[in-house]
Design an enzyme around this catalytic site. Structure first.
Site, PDB file in Angstrom:
ATOM      1  N   CYS A  55       0.807  -1.218   0.000  1.00 56.32           N
ATOM      2  CA  CYS A  55       0.000   0.000   0.000  1.00 56.32           C
ATOM      3  C   CYS A  55       0.842   1.270   0.000  1.00 56.32           C
ATOM      4  CB  CYS A  55      -0.964  -0.005   1.177  1.00 56.32           C
ATOM      5  SG  CYS A  55      -0.137  -0.151   2.758  1.00 56.32           S
ATOM      6  N   HIS A  79      -2.177   0.506   7.083  1.00 56.57           N
ATOM      7  CA  HIS A  79      -2.460   0.847   5.694  1.00 56.57           C
ATOM      8  C   HIS A  79      -2.022   2.279   5.444  1.00 56.57           C
ATOM      9  CE1 HIS A  79      -4.291   0.092   1.876  1.00 56.57           C
ATOM     10  NE2 HIS A  79      -5.190   1.085   1.992  1.00 56.57           N
ATOM     11  N   ASP A 124      -7.879   5.847  -2.278  1.00 59.31           N
ATOM     12  CA  ASP A 124      -7.025   4.722  -1.906  1.00 59.31           C
ATOM     13  C   ASP A 124      -6.524   4.030  -3.156  1.00 59.31           C
ATOM     14  OD1 ASP A 124      -5.691   2.629  -0.873  1.00 59.31           O
ATOM     15  OD2 ASP A 124      -7.298   1.933   0.446  1.00 59.31           O
TER      16      ASP A 124
END
Lengths: 309, 669
Positions: free
Chosen positions: B414, B458, B474
């Site tokens: 991520c 994250h 995201d």
């Protein structure tokens, strides 16, 4: 300062005497048992405070919990310490007769209450050594304590300390009991060279004042009218009640130790000389009689009472 | 030297218990201690056992001084100082072991045992986890057993049964302890104390380089647990914001430092809340960091929770212990519709050089888009269209990392996607920043909490769009949508790298139903424990007292404390002392008293202090018919009670039986 301390001690002594009167047997109950934190208990208190401060400063709830657990353990400990002593019976059994400067042996017996186990019972007189006993898996325990005695006469050891810090050591649980025990102390034997008046051979048969009472036969209960001379003083001292010595038989040749033999000397010295000679006769296994003011013991007056005067 | 009397020496039984409790106390600290401390324990215990067997003697004074000096030196070498919490605890534990070498008299044993109790406390300073607390109860039992064994003179053999009395005593102490625990006022810290060293920081850090979060994802530790007041939002909405990285520097993202922000920008600007609020409480595990986690646009009424200008929550002090805070979020609220000049400049700043290919691609894509919003979509499309791989094992990147990542390796976690995306936004003149925190969480069906693990860590991005404010984007979702919908485990199912380093983690066995259920139940218990017992503070205390007693006044408080102490201690006292009174009559006396009761029923009452024989004579005069029975009973009773104390048991039983049968059959009046 010291005077105040002495007065306080005297007050305390009186108070204890009222609370725990002298007796041969004492059962420990709440009137007789005292509990205070021991020195280790005080340190334990500091530990709890330290843990509490840690808990406060670190805002740590489990440390709070531990501090409270230990504090409560201490409180529960009071009950367990008390239970350890409660119900115990203490008996004063006997005290041995001794000469001055020796140590008298005091025999005590501990008897357990309903509780199965009594641990770490420490018994001591202020002047004696101590004895530590557990009363576990047995009902009674006999123990002996040795005490240096004072001068001639009855020696009172004072109050006996019974203490225990069981189970946690944080609390001292104790009692002061007077078991009404006393030890007989003989005069100090003092040699006097020759025994005056014994050097010559004196047939003593006719000199015996109480006819028919020279050969020791046994004891019987004291009856009014019995001569005081026949009273078994030593037995009385041991708490066996008033008994008379019973003599039968006839007069025999024997030696007399007479108070008047040492006239002119101080009382204690006279007694010391008499004692010395009595011991000497005993060693030689000679029969002898004893004449003291107010007391006459006809031969064979073995191991005589020395306290009459 | 004073000769130790029988009462002052340490019985061997106590010695064994002390050594056992020493090792038990050492165990929970093992992970924090250098290995040599364990060796000191073995050495000290070994030496003491040799002394006990009479083979060696106690160390002399110089040896002891040498050992103490060596202990201090070793701690200095291991920790570099003596003042932090860890070195202090190590010092205590070392002293605790060495004290064994001078354990001769009872006094020494007190020092050891009291030190042991304190070492329990030091364990709590590191963690108050349920299992540790239960284990510490065992430690306390062992120490108390040693204390009791110390006062059983003459026990020269190890006895397991010694543990019974202390267990009973602790059980008796427990209720009052609970009362004190809940009633004792909670005060604020009185002075500052040494804190834990910062080596053990866990969780997301305020600094992000490619590879940082993927390493965090190897951990199955719980980061925090959340209890929602109402329904739990879908997991794709659970973006727990913790940090905002606005500065790209030396190839890494970092948050703004205090000094970077001009004074007028410090305060969080109040936004107009929109939509339904979400109310929840977060129980956070200690991180040794300042920031807290919350959903978008959160507010908290708690004074210990503050809000920052980039809409995060944080704590002014580092979180040393678990922290429970309540928050309310309005996720649909637009954030910062107007951007200040300083803010715009900051969120657009880029390093002078680096990643030229990425910047070129950004400008090219922006030129092809109509608006900033279109551009965002275009970049996400790019991630989605090109063969990008979501992996926990990304290759190492060298110079110009984003150029390498976007055009060569195309494998990333991520933080790679968030990094590249934000960089491309800024390159095209769109204010953007990286947000780090946790995404998702596991819903525990047992108590309805959301458990957020470290592997849920994250990173995503926020872009500022005109008329909309900050929008969450995201980029990982463009590459691996299952990460957001289902979680890390599903996203990595093909790779098999989920918790690859912890084969024993129960989380790996979620497929096995009963293991999973047991784990969730235990987690629910932990939540309850952590929030109710460990997190019990003055606020909860006030609430509890008000609920139970209504109005709280000091007098009521003290009365309650004393009354509960009495209520708790009286049964103990009765148990210990009362029962004996009841049993103190011997069976013969009991029978005699029953006999007296029978006679009293017939109108013959025994006077106080009247001897049995006298009473029998008087009773026989009053009721001649009873005379033989009276005489016989009294005679047998006297036989039993007084005549021969030493008679054997069989005869006693025989007499008792006769008394009983006589009592049952009185002649008719």
């Amino acid at each position: 300062m010291e005077a105040v301390a002495r007065r306080l001690r005297g007050r305390f002594g009186n108070w204890v005497t009222r609370r725990i009167p002298p007796a041969r047997s004492v059962t420990l109950d709440q009137r007789r048992i005292f509990i205070l934190p021991s020195r280790a208990g005080l340190f334990f208190g500091l530990l709890v405070i330290l843990i509490l401060l840690t808990a406060i400063n670190y805002q740590n709830n489990m440390s709070y919990a531990l501090a409270f657990l230990l504090a409560t353990l201490f409180v529960v400990g009071v009950l367990h310490s008390y239970a350890n002593l409660s119900g115990l019976r203490l008996h004063g059994v006997a005290a041995s007769t001794v000469f001055p400067g020796q140590q008298s042996e005091f025999v005590l017996r501990l008897e357990r209450g309903r509780r199965q186990q009594h641990y770490a019972l420490r018994l001591a007189w202020p002047d004696s050594g101590d004895a530590v006993v557990n009363l576990v898996d047995r009902d009674t325990a006999e123990l002996r304590l040795y005490l240096p005695v004072g001068g001639r006469g009855w020696y009172h050891p004072g109050r006996l300390l019974l203490e225990s810090t069981y189970p946690l050591g944080l609390l001292r649980c104790w009692t002061w009991v007077d078991l009404d025990l006393r030890a007989l102390v003989y005069p100090r034997p003092l040699s006097s060279g020759e025994l005056p008046g014994v050097a010559g051979d004196r047939p003593e048969g006719a000199a015996i004042p109480v006819v028919g009472s020279d050969d020791f036969y046994g004891f019987r209960e004291y009856r009014p009218g019995d001569s005081l001379r026949q009273v078994h003083w030593k037995g009385l001292a041991k708490g066996q009640g008033l008994q008379s010595k019973h003599y039968v038989g006839y007069a025999d040749r024997s030696l007399w130790l007479d108070w008047e033999l040492f006239s002119g000397l101080p009382t204690e010295q006279r007694l010391s000389h008499l004692c010395y000679w009595a011991l000497a006769f005993e060693r030689a296994q000679e029969d002898y009689g004893l004449r003291l003011p107010g007391l006459t013991l006809a031969p064979p007056a073995v191991s005589t009472s020395w306290t009459g005067c | 030297m004073k000769i130790a009397t029988a009462a002052r020496i340490v019985p061997r039984n106590a010695l064994v218990w002390i050594i056992i409790s020493q090792f038990a106390l050492l165990a929970p600290h093992l992970g924090r201690l250098p290995l040599w401390v364990v060796l000191v324990y073995l050495f000290a215990a070994g030496w003491r056992i040799m002394v006990y067997q009479g083979r060696w003697s106690f160390p002399g004074r110089w040896v002891k001084l040498g050992l103490i000096a060596a202990g201090f030196a070793a701690i200095w070498l291991s920790y570099g100082n003596l003042l932090g919490l860890e070195p202090t605890v190590a010092l205590l534990l070392t002293a605790f072991a060495l004290k064994l070498l001078e354990l001769i008299r009872r006094k020494d044993a007190y020092v050891l045992i009291f030190l042991g109790y304190f070492i329990c406390v030091t364990g709590f300073l590191f963690t108050q986890h349920l299992l540790l607390v239960l284990y510490s109860m065992l430690d306390i039992l062992l120490l108390t057993t040693a204390l009791v064994a110390l006062h059983q003179p003459g026990e020269h053999r190890f006895r397991l049964a010694t543990v019974r009395l202390p267990a009973v005593m602790l059980a008796q102490a427990l209720p009052l302890m609970l009362v004190l625990f809940f009633l004792f006022p909670r005060l604020g810290p009185l002075w500052t104390v040494p804190v834990k060293s910062h080596a053990a920081r866990t969780g997301v850090s305020d600094f992000m380089q490619p590879g940082d979060i993927s390493s965090l994802s190897q951990s199955d530790e719980v980061a925090f647990r959340v209890q929602f007041d109402g329904d739990i939002p879908p997991r794709s909405e659970l973006y727990w914001r913790g940090l905002v990285f606005s500065v790209l520097e030396n190839g890494a993202w970092r948050s703004l430092k205090y000094a970077d922000i001009p004074a007028r920008e410090w305060r969080a600007r109040r936004q107009e809340p929109v939509g339904e609020p979400l109310r929840y409480s977060v129980l956070m595990m200690p991180t040794q960091q300042n920031w807290l986690y919350s959903l978008r646009y959160a507010q908290s009424a708690q004074r210990s929770v503050m809000a920052s200008a980039d809409f995060r929550l944080y704590s002014p002090v580092e979180i040393e212990d678990q922290l429970l805070y309540r928050a309310t979020s309005w996720p649909r609220t637009p954030l910062e519709l107007e951007l200040s000049a300083w803010r715009r400049r900051t969120e657009l700043a880029l390093p002078a050089a680096g990643n030229p290919a990425t910047l070129a691609l950004a400008r090219q894509l922006r030129a092809a888009s109509d608006s900033d919003a279109d551009y965002v979509t275009a970049v996400l499309d790019h991630f989605n269209r090109e063969p990008f791989v979501y992996t926990l094992q990304p290759p190492l990147l060298g110079e110009d990392p984003m150029d390498q990542f976007l055009f060569r390796t195309r494998r990333g976690f991520c933080e790679h996607y968030a990094f590249a995306f934000t960089l491309m936004m800024r390159a095209a003149g769109v204010p953007a920043r990286v947000v780090a925190g946790y995404q998702g969480g596991e819903i525990n069906p047992v108590n309805g909490t959301v458990i957020v693990h470290q592997f849920d860590a994250h990173a995503w991005a926020e872009v500022w769009l005109p008329g909309e404010g900050w929008r969450r984007v995201d980029p990982t979702a463009a590459v691996a949508p299952e990460r957001i919908e289902l979680g890390l485990e599903q996203a990595l199912a093909g790779e098999g790298s989920f918790l690859a380093d912890s084969p024993l983690s129960p989380l790996r066995y979620r497929g096995i139903n009963w293991i999973n259920m047991a784990r969730l139940r235990y987690d629910a218990l932990t939540y309850r424990w952590q929030s109710w017992v460990v997190g019990f503070d003055s606020q909860q205390q006030y609430q509890l007292l008000e609920d139970v007693f209504g109005d709280i006044r000091p007098r009521v408080f003290i009365a309650v404390l004393f009354a509960s102490a009495l209520v708790v201690l009286l049964p103990v006292a009765w148990l210990l002392l009362g029962r004996r009174q009841r049993h103190s009559l011997d069976p013969a006396t009991k029978l005699y008293l029953a006999f007296c009761v029978r006679l009293a029923a017939r109108g013959i009452v025994r006077a106080a202090g009247e001897a049995p024989a006298d009473f029998a004579r008087r009773a026989a005069l009053e009721q001649p018919a009873l005379a033989p029975w009276l005489r016989q009973f009294t005679h047998e009773f006297n036989q039993l009670a007084y005549a021969d104390r030493e008679q054997d048991e069989a005869r006693r039983q025989q007499l008792l039986a006769r008394l009983r049968s006589l009592l049952r059959q009185p002649p008719p009046a």
